[in-house]
Design an enzyme around this catalytic site. Structure first.
Site, PDB file in Angstrom:
ATOM      1  N   GLU A  62      -2.065 -14.622  -9.798  1.00  0.00           N
ATOM      2  CA  GLU A  62      -3.190 -13.836 -10.016  1.00  0.00           C
ATOM      3  C   GLU A  62      -4.449 -14.628 -10.235  1.00  0.00           C
ATOM      4  O   GLU A  62      -5.415 -14.232 -10.978  1.00  0.00           O
ATOM      5  CB  GLU A  62      -2.702 -13.042 -11.385  1.00  0.00           C
TER       6      GLU A  62
ATOM      7  N   ARG B 142     -13.774 -17.312  -4.666  1.00  0.00           N
ATOM      8  CA  ARG B 142     -13.990 -16.307  -3.461  1.00  0.00           C
ATOM      9  C   ARG B 142     -15.411 -15.790  -3.307  1.00  0.00           C
ATOM     10  O   ARG B 142     -16.120 -15.824  -4.468  1.00  0.00           O
ATOM     11  CB  ARG B 142     -13.009 -15.113  -3.704  1.00  0.00           C
TER      12      ARG B 142
ATOM     13  N   GLY C 110     -11.374   2.090   3.992  1.00  0.00           N
ATOM     14  CA  GLY C 110     -11.681   3.547   3.879  1.00  0.00           C
ATOM     15  C   GLY C 110     -12.159   4.272   4.930  1.00  0.00           C
ATOM     16  O   GLY C 110     -12.709   5.510   4.744  1.00  0.00           O
TER      17      GLY C 110
ATOM     18  N   ASP D 113      -4.600 -10.412  -0.316  1.00  0.00           N
ATOM     19  CA  ASP D 113      -3.072 -10.145  -0.402  1.00  0.00           C
ATOM     20  C   ASP D 113      -2.652  -9.832   1.003  1.00  0.00           C
ATOM     21  O   ASP D 113      -3.361  -9.166   1.637  1.00  0.00           O
ATOM     22  CB  ASP D 113      -2.622  -9.053  -1.038  1.00  0.00           C
TER      23      ASP D 113
ATOM     24  N   ASP E 201       4.877  -9.939 -11.896  1.00  0.00           N
ATOM     25  CA  ASP E 201       5.231  -8.651 -11.046  1.00  0.00           C
ATOM     26  C   ASP E 201       5.581  -7.715 -12.305  1.00  0.00           C
ATOM     27  O   ASP E 201       5.126  -6.487 -12.060  1.00  0.00           O
ATOM     28  CB  ASP E 201       5.921  -8.759 -10.003  1.00  0.00           C
TER      29      ASP E 201
END
Length: 584
Positions: A190, A297, A314, A390, A504
């Site tokens: 994470e 990032r 999208g 991911d 998780d």
């Protein structure tokens, strides 16, 4: 002078699901990820190599995922799953043709072709060895594979330094066993980081770790020879966290809003002088045996992909993830438009989706060029754009995503002004001098630990802390004494603790996406841990284990014993983390 450098960072992870259910939660997740993300990604990377082009992919494979992908039982499962997808598509095509749905029948034949090719790749091209295929790509220099914590434990909230050390050390050792070398980088679960400071347990409970000095995460990384990790931009610059998952999980949106009402005014002021387009050395108040670096990032690049509302996934021509045709589970509809209900989705047209992939790849390439040019103009030097995601977002959630990655890399590779690199490759060719001190936080909504510690998940942490302290006490008592049965039970308990620590479970509870399954899994691992401890106490009292006791041990080892086969119990010895760090 080049514009700068670029790397994709793809974080591949699923929790341990083998022998813990199949559908709707369990092994089906792993089969979908392998068939829809990992297999096409490997083939896509090979297609770039076949063109003689450079690559720039830093690929994270978590240790618990690597263990599962290497499992013979899973490989059999995946083989059967792919066969079933081919047969389901073939059946759909026949039914749709009979019903007069000719376009839908054509799409069904498209799925038959896609999954037939993936089945052939799995069986023939890769010899049912996904880990081997990835290892070969790294060995020829196409990609750089990085590791993670053993079971994706949420490191800043773990109760003891021994637990943090064990998660990281086992992650390194598992990587070495599968990939035949030492990892250079790590994906912190994470992207969660904690510096050295006087820590106290964030929850109440009957048995908690004592408040006291805790070591910074970078100290453990340096001790294991790890050179770099990744963070969200707000840990570098301050300001509000971008968040990662809220748009895809309504429950997280509600949590994020609740967090913002309570903590929103406490965000650090943003420092624009710290750029996410640089690598930094991590400051530690104690001397590190070797430098540890950090990448942040790039926000503009990340938003183009993460956002399901106005990012690339999208687009109305792309495959709609949430609407499936049963019983086979194939998808025949497209996104259509923002806010379009599932009953109003238009039919999917693969050719139009492919056109959008090309256009989106061109846009992303231009965006990276623009960001690198802005950095060069502002600082008079070349920078780097780091785009972490991911892996399962591509191919699985966003079906066209793997093709998009391939198209982006092809365009970057043909651009002489962009250096395609990896986390380690960049450090090899660029001197990193600036040192920064990082605050505590993660890439989750709110930027802190709220997804993993909230009113829905708070009950899990006292149980984790109790188990951590119990295992440490037992290891202290027995590590230097010979007792085959107790050592066997200690290894069982240690493995269950590692699985209990997986981040998780809290994530699935908070997102409400598989809450019941996550709570069941947490309770199951805790119960196995507690019973193993009870059997140790039985042995300490001089009592023999009953046939029922041995049956429990055998069943537990059959279910979870295939992971981390050579656990070093010394990792949980009291003070072992401090002693080993000092020795290093």
């Amino acid at each position: 002078m080049k514009l700068g450098a670029f790397t994709f960072v793809l974080h591949s992870h699923l929790p341990y699901v083998l022998a813990h259910g199949r559908w709707p939660h369990g092994t089906e997740w792993l089969s979908e990820a392998a068939a829809e993300s990992y297999l096409p990604l490997i083939r896509g990377i090979e297609s770039i190599l076949d063109q003689g082009l450079r690559l720039g992919i830093t690929l994270g494979i978590t240790p618990i995922l690597a263990e599962q992908l290497a499992s013979e039982s899973f490989l059999d499962e995946l083989d059967a799953w792919l066969e079933a997808k081919v047969e389901a598509a073939r059946h759909d095509a026949e039914v749709f043709s009979w019903e007069g749905h000719h376009h839908r029948a054509r799409v069904a034949r498209h799925w038959e072709s896609v999954f037939s090719e993936r089945l052939r790749d799995f069986r023939d091209r890769y010899g049912r060895d996904l880990i081997g295929a990835l290892r070969r790509l790294q060995d020829v220099g196409a990609i750089e594979i990085i590791t993670s914590a053993a079971t994706h434990g949420y490191l800043p909230l773990l109760g003891t330094d021994e637990s943090v050390r064990a998660q990281i050390r086992i992650g390194v050792e598992t990587y070495r066993r599968h990939f035949g070398r030492n990892p250079r980088g790590i994906w912190l679960p994470e992207c969660a980081y904690r510096p050295r400071y006087d820590w106290a347990p964030p929850v109440a409970g009957p048995r908690l770790p004592e408040p006291g000095l805790r070591r910074g995460i970078e100290e453990f990384l340096a001790a294991e020879g790890l050179e770099y990790f990744f963070i969200d931009t707000h840990l570098l610059r301050g300001g509000e966290a971008m968040g990662t998952y809220a748009q895809r999980h309504p429950a997280l949106r509600r949590l994020a809003e609740r967090y913002a009402r309570k903590y929103g005014e406490k965000f650090r002021p943003e420092d624009a002088s710290r750029s996410p387009n640089e690598a930094y050395r991590v400051h530690s108040p104690v001397g590190l045996p070797r430098p540890v670096h950090v990448y942040a990032r790039e926000p503009s690049a990340s938003l183009q992909v993460w956002s399901g509302e106005w990012g690339y996934p999208g687009d109305g021509w792309y495959l709609e993830f949430h609407k499936r045709h049963h019983p086979g589970g194939h998808r025949y509809w497209r996104v259509t438009g923002r806010g379009t209900g599932l009953g109003e989705k238009a039919e999917y047209v693969p050719e139009r989706a492919a056109e959008r992939v090309e256009e989106n790849a061109m846009h992303f390439h231009a965006l990276v060029r623009q960001r690198l040019a802005e950095y060069r103009d502002a600082f008079g030097a070349t920078g780097i754009v780091v785009a972490p995601f991911d892996t399962e977002l591509f191919g699985h959630w966003w079906y066209e995503g793997i093709d998009w990655i391939v198209r982006v890399i092809e365009k970057m590779a043909r651009d002489d002004e962009i250096e395609l690199t990896t986390g380690g490759g960049y450090l090899d060719h660029h001197e990193v001098e600036e040192e920064i001190a990082l605050p505590e936080g993660s890439w989750g909504e709110g930027g802190y630990h709220y997804i993993w510690l909230n009113h829905e998940t708070e009950w899990t942490w006292p149980e984790i802390y109790r188990a951590e302290l119990t295992l440490r006490d037992l290891v202290d008592r027995w590590i230097d004494r010979e007792h085959e049965i107790i050592h066997k039970l200690l290894r069982l308990a240690a493995r269950e603790l590692l699985l209990l620590q997986s981040s998780d479970w809290q994530f699935l509870i908070s997102t409400q996406s598989a809450k019941d399954y996550a709570e069941l899994r947490f309770d199951r691992h805790l119960n196995v841990f507690d019973r193993a401890v009870a059997l140790i106490a039985k042995q300490e009292r001089g009592e023999d284990l009953t046939p029922g006791d041995w049956r429990f041990v055998g069943e537990s080892e059959a279910r979870d014993g295939m992971i981390f086969p050579d656990l070093d119990l010394g990792l949980w010895r009291s003070g072992s983390a401090a002693a080993r760090l000092a020795a290093d």
